[in-house]
Design a protein around this motif. Structure first.
Motif, PDB file in Angstrom:
ATOM      1  N   SER A   1       8.603   6.297   6.331  1.00 17.43           N
ATOM      2  CA  SER A   1       9.506   6.196   5.089  1.00 17.43           C
ATOM      3  C   SER A   1       9.410   6.753   4.013  1.00 17.43           C
ATOM      4  CB  SER A   1       9.481   4.725   4.885  1.00 17.43           C
ATOM      5  OG  SER A   1       9.301   3.388   5.955  1.00 17.43           O
ATOM      6  N   ARG A   2       8.813   7.957   4.754  1.00 20.73           N
ATOM      7  CA  ARG A   2       8.813   9.253   3.464  1.00 20.73           C
ATOM      8  C   ARG A   2      10.518   9.137   2.610  1.00 20.73           C
ATOM      9  NH1 ARG A   2       7.040  11.897   8.032  1.00 20.73           N
ATOM     10  NH2 ARG A   2       7.795  13.789   8.317  1.00 20.73           N
ATOM     11  N   GLY A   3      10.288   9.689   1.494  1.00 23.73           N
ATOM     12  CA  GLY A   3      11.468  10.311   0.080  1.00 23.73           C
ATOM     13  C   GLY A   3      11.659  11.852   1.517  1.00 23.73           C
ATOM     14  N   GLN A   4      12.154  12.686   0.118  1.00 23.89           N
ATOM     15  CA  GLN A   4      12.662  13.807   0.757  1.00 23.89           C
ATOM     16  C   GLN A   4      11.718  15.134  -0.150  1.00 23.89           C
ATOM     17  OE1 GLN A   4      14.036  12.483  -1.960  1.00 23.89           O
ATOM     18  NE2 GLN A   4      13.013  13.196  -3.637  1.00 23.89           N
TER      19      GLN A   4
ATOM     20  N   TRP B   1       0.651  -1.341   0.146  1.00 26.78           N
ATOM     21  CA  TRP B   1       0.172   0.194  -0.081  1.00 26.78           C
ATOM     22  C   TRP B   1       1.001   1.347   0.222  1.00 26.78           C
ATOM     23  CZ3 TRP B   1      -5.069   0.316   1.413  1.00 26.78           C
ATOM     24  CH2 TRP B   1      -5.736  -0.843   1.244  1.00 26.78           C
ATOM     25  N   ILE B   2       0.686   1.840  -1.305  1.00 25.22           N
ATOM     26  CA  ILE B   2       1.278   3.330  -0.889  1.00 25.22           C
ATOM     27  C   ILE B   2       0.549   4.202  -0.484  1.00 25.22           C
ATOM     28  CG2 ILE B   2       2.702   4.644  -1.997  1.00 25.22           C
ATOM     29  CD1 ILE B   2       4.406   2.499  -1.812  1.00 25.22           C
TER      30      ILE B   2
ATOM     31  N   CYS C   1       5.632  10.229  -0.906  1.00 26.18           N
ATOM     32  CA  CYS C   1       4.868   8.799  -0.300  1.00 26.18           C
ATOM     33  C   CYS C   1       5.214   8.904   0.947  1.00 26.18           C
ATOM     34  CB  CYS C   1       5.194   8.154  -1.912  1.00 26.18           C
ATOM     35  SG  CYS C   1       6.768   8.512  -2.864  1.00 26.18           S
ATOM     36  N   ALA C   2       4.439   7.411   1.543  1.00 26.15           N
ATOM     37  CA  ALA C   2       4.927   7.166   2.251  1.00 26.15           C
ATOM     38  C   ALA C   2       4.105   5.926   2.891  1.00 26.15           C
ATOM     39  CB  ALA C   2       4.852   7.942   2.852  1.00 26.15           C
ATOM     40  N   GLU C   3       4.868   4.503   3.790  1.00 26.46           N
ATOM     41  CA  GLU C   3       4.111   3.453   3.809  1.00 26.46           C
ATOM     42  C   GLU C   3       2.676   3.645   4.729  1.00 26.46           C
ATOM     43  OE1 GLU C   3       6.132   0.689   5.551  1.00 26.46           O
ATOM     44  OE2 GLU C   3       7.869   2.271   6.617  1.00 26.46           O
TER      45      GLU C   3
END
Length: 114
Positions: free
Chosen positions: A103-106, A33-34, A95-97
């Motif tokens: 766990s999201r990016g920059q 799932w995103i 985007c995250a878990e």
């Protein structure tokens, strides 16, 4: 190790469109799932959209009908297509878990302004 990397932000006029990409890697238990979340200046994280394992799509009321989430399974990329953008959509998009943004990016900066 889960890694999520956003790209595709930019400056767009009201009514315009943008596509954000999320490169997904490191999940070990099947198609994940995103979640897309965003953070406007001075605000907390706001949930925007979710793409379920089986392709189910979920949207916040503020973006429903304007945004669409999709997945390219072969490339392990999740897209957020944004149309009819409004100034209130201005934010850093992640985007995250999960909905909390783990766990999201920059992030990808989206600025909607004339």
């Amino acid at each position: 190790q889960v890694q999520l990397v956003e790209s595709g932000g930019g400056l767009v006029q009201p009514g315009g469109s943008l596509i954000l990409s999320c490169a997904v890697s490191g999940f070990t238990d099947g198609t994940p799932w995103i979640y897309w979340v965003r953070q406007a200046p001075g605000e907390g994280l706001e949930w925007v959209s979710t793409l379920g394992r089986g392709g189910g799509e979920f949207y916040s009321d503020s973006v429903k009908g304007r945004f669409k989430v999709s997945r390219d399974k072969w490339q392990n990329i999740v897209y957020l297509r944004m149309t009819n953008l409004k100034p209130e959509d201005t934010a850093v998009y992640y985007c995250a878990e999960n909905e909390e943004g783990d766990s999201r990016g920059q992030g990808a900066q989206v600025t909607v302004s004339s």
